[in-house]
Design a protein around this motif. Structure first.
Motif, PDB file in Angstrom:
ATOM      1  N   UNK A 146       0.602  -1.057  -0.371  1.00 64.86           N
ATOM      2  CA  UNK A 146      -0.223   0.055  -0.136  1.00 64.86           C
ATOM      3  C   UNK A 146       0.849   1.083  -0.001  1.00 64.86           C
ATOM      4  N   UNK A 147       2.170   1.297   0.282  1.00 63.02           N
ATOM      5  CA  UNK A 147       3.062   1.957   0.448  1.00 63.02           C
ATOM      6  C   UNK A 147       3.382   3.201  -0.438  1.00 63.02           C
ATOM      7  N   UNK A 148       3.557   2.831  -1.950  1.00 55.61           N
ATOM      8  CA  UNK A 148       3.828   3.707  -2.787  1.00 55.61           C
ATOM      9  C   UNK A 148       2.347   4.105  -3.127  1.00 55.61           C
ATOM     10  N   UNK A 149       0.667   3.790  -3.086  1.00 59.75           N
ATOM     11  CA  UNK A 149      -0.160   4.292  -3.358  1.00 59.75           C
ATOM     12  C   UNK A 149      -0.152   5.577  -3.016  1.00 59.75           C
ATOM     13  N   UNK A 150       0.160   5.009  -0.981  1.00 62.05           N
ATOM     14  CA  UNK A 150       0.068   6.050  -0.333  1.00 62.05           C
ATOM     15  C   UNK A 150       0.719   7.072  -0.832  1.00 62.05           C
ATOM     16  N   UNK A 151       2.021   6.798  -1.420  1.00 63.31           N
ATOM     17  CA  UNK A 151       2.597   8.496  -1.488  1.00 63.31           C
ATOM     18  C   UNK A 151       2.078   8.955  -2.724  1.00 63.31           C
ATOM     19  N   UNK A 152       1.896   8.259  -3.442  1.00 64.49           N
ATOM     20  CA  UNK A 152       0.983   8.994  -4.845  1.00 64.49           C
ATOM     21  C   UNK A 152       0.237  10.173  -4.435  1.00 64.49           C
ATOM     22  N   UNK A 153      -1.348   9.132  -3.640  1.00 61.56           N
ATOM     23  CA  UNK A 153      -2.285  10.066  -2.859  1.00 61.56           C
ATOM     24  C   UNK A 153      -1.549  11.333  -1.917  1.00 61.56           C
ATOM     25  N   UNK A 154      -0.707  11.617  -1.457  1.00 63.92           N
ATOM     26  CA  UNK A 154      -0.258  11.941  -0.606  1.00 63.92           C
ATOM     27  C   UNK A 154       0.490  12.996  -1.527  1.00 63.92           C
ATOM     28  N   UNK A 155       1.115  12.567  -2.631  1.00 61.13           N
ATOM     29  CA  UNK A 155       1.855  13.555  -3.989  1.00 61.13           C
ATOM     30  C   UNK A 155       0.444  14.400  -4.118  1.00 61.13           C
ATOM     31  N   UNK A 156      -0.300  13.916  -4.375  1.00 58.74           N
ATOM     32  CA  UNK A 156      -1.562  14.329  -5.599  1.00 58.74           C
ATOM     33  C   UNK A 156      -2.086  15.180  -4.593  1.00 58.74           C
ATOM     34  N   UNK A 157      -2.260  15.117  -3.002  1.00 58.25           N
ATOM     35  CA  UNK A 157      -3.731  15.902  -2.456  1.00 58.25           C
ATOM     36  C   UNK A 157      -2.663  16.644  -1.840  1.00 58.25           C
ATOM     37  N   UNK A 158      -0.864  16.643  -1.630  1.00 60.26           N
ATOM     38  CA  UNK A 158      -0.554  17.443  -0.910  1.00 60.26           C
ATOM     39  C   UNK A 158      -0.829  16.949   0.776  1.00 60.26           C
ATOM     40  N   UNK A 159      -1.293  15.977   1.109  1.00 57.51           N
ATOM     41  CA  UNK A 159      -1.221  15.028   1.764  1.00 57.51           C
ATOM     42  C   UNK A 159      -0.044  14.596   2.743  1.00 57.51           C
ATOM     43  N   UNK A 160      -0.676  14.554   4.280  1.00 56.91           N
ATOM     44  CA  UNK A 160       0.396  13.657   5.153  1.00 56.91           C
ATOM     45  C   UNK A 160       0.067  11.928   5.501  1.00 56.91           C
ATOM     46  N   UNK A 161       0.952  11.251   5.428  1.00 61.20           N
ATOM     47  CA  UNK A 161       0.540   9.915   5.786  1.00 61.20           C
ATOM     48  C   UNK A 161       1.419   9.474   7.338  1.00 61.20           C
TER      49      UNK A 161
END
Length: 173
Positions: free
Chosen positions: A124-139
């Motif tokens: 799940x980590x690469x997907x979470x990283x991509x979502x965080x990049x796309x939406x300026x998020x934190x993990x």
């Protein structure tokens, strides 16, 4: 040899499904998004996975019915079947609760990635990283532990055995 003739009830059901999907597709198109519909004539899990593969889907987002216990055992879970059979990531969304605040006008998206030390969870980590990049998020990476003594200093642990709500662990640390 299976009988491929549809009953009048099945024909009406398929028509109703197409009408409903067209209505939803029209609503999505009003938001400037390209949308198509599909009505595979197969059991739900098989049809959804086949459609995903046919279209080269990158991500499946689906709601869950939240079924559990006897109902889930008897009817199965379409969401679980899709998660197990899909070739791409699947996001399951609960039918209740607020809409996730993802997008440029929202505050930073907060993502929780549960890990259990397995390569399956870490997928799940690469997907979470991509979502965080796309939406300026934190993990936030999280891993549940059975013993409060194993938790990080300052962590909050739900003590379900003592029926207490939340306690701070390692307060003295």
């Amino acid at each position: 040899m299976p009988d491929d003739t549809a009953t009048a009830e099945q024909v009406l059901e398929a028509r109703d499904v197409r009408v409903n999907l067209t209505s939803v597709a029209d609503w999505i198109a009003q938001h400037g998004i390209d949308v198509t519909t599909a009505v595979p004539a197969t059991p739900a899990v098989d049809g959804l996975i086949r459609e995903s593969r046919l279209r080269g889907t990158d991500l499946i987002i689906m709601g869950t019915h939240g079924q559990s216990g006897l109902g889930r055992w008897i009817y199965g879970s379409v969401a679980e079947g899709v998660v197990k059979g899909a070739d791409c990531p699947v996001i399951l969304v609960r039918p209740t609760g607020p809409l996730a605040g993802l997008g440029p006008e929202s505050e930073r998206a907060g993502l929780l990635v549960p890990l259990d030390g397995s390569r399956f969870a870490e997928a799940a980590l690469p997907h979470a990283l991509e979502f965080a990049r796309l939406f300026g998020g934190t993990i936030t990476l999280a891993r549940a532990v059975v013993s409060p003594a194993l938790a990080a200093p300052g962590a909050y642990v739900y003590d379900f055995m003592a029926s207490e709500s939340i306690q701070e662990v390692h307060q003295a640390d």
